[in-house]
Motif scaffolding. Structure first.
Motif: not given
Length: 77
Positions: A18-20, A25-26, A41-47, A61-64
């Motif tokens: 993701t671009d977030l 994200v947190e 829990f919802a996220l939008t990916d880079v695509k 949930i692991e945040i890189g």
């Protein structure tokens, strides 16, 4: 940024790019855990794909980290 989402009773984790930022994200995680979001829990990916996971099914949930990946052959010997 790479996000890994562990879902209960599923052997493989979801990996989302993701671009977030980590802070964004947190914030999304905190919002999802509140009662007013409907328990997802919802996220939008880079695509542009939307990933939605019920909060009750979240295992972890692991945040890189934001890091630049090296490109090319110049490096250590």
């Amino acid at each position: 940024m790479e996000i890994k989402i562990g879902v209960r009773s599923v052997h493989r984790e979801l990996v989302v790019e993701t671009d977030l930022s980590a802070e964004q994200v947190e914030e999304e995680i905190r919002n999802a855990l509140s009662v007013d979001r409907g328990g997802v829990f919802a996220l939008t990916d880079v695509k542009g794909r939307r990933i939605v996971v019920p909060v009750a099914a979240l295992g972890f949930i692991e945040i890189g980290e934001d890091e630049a990946r090296p490109v090319g052959f110049g490096g250590t010997l």
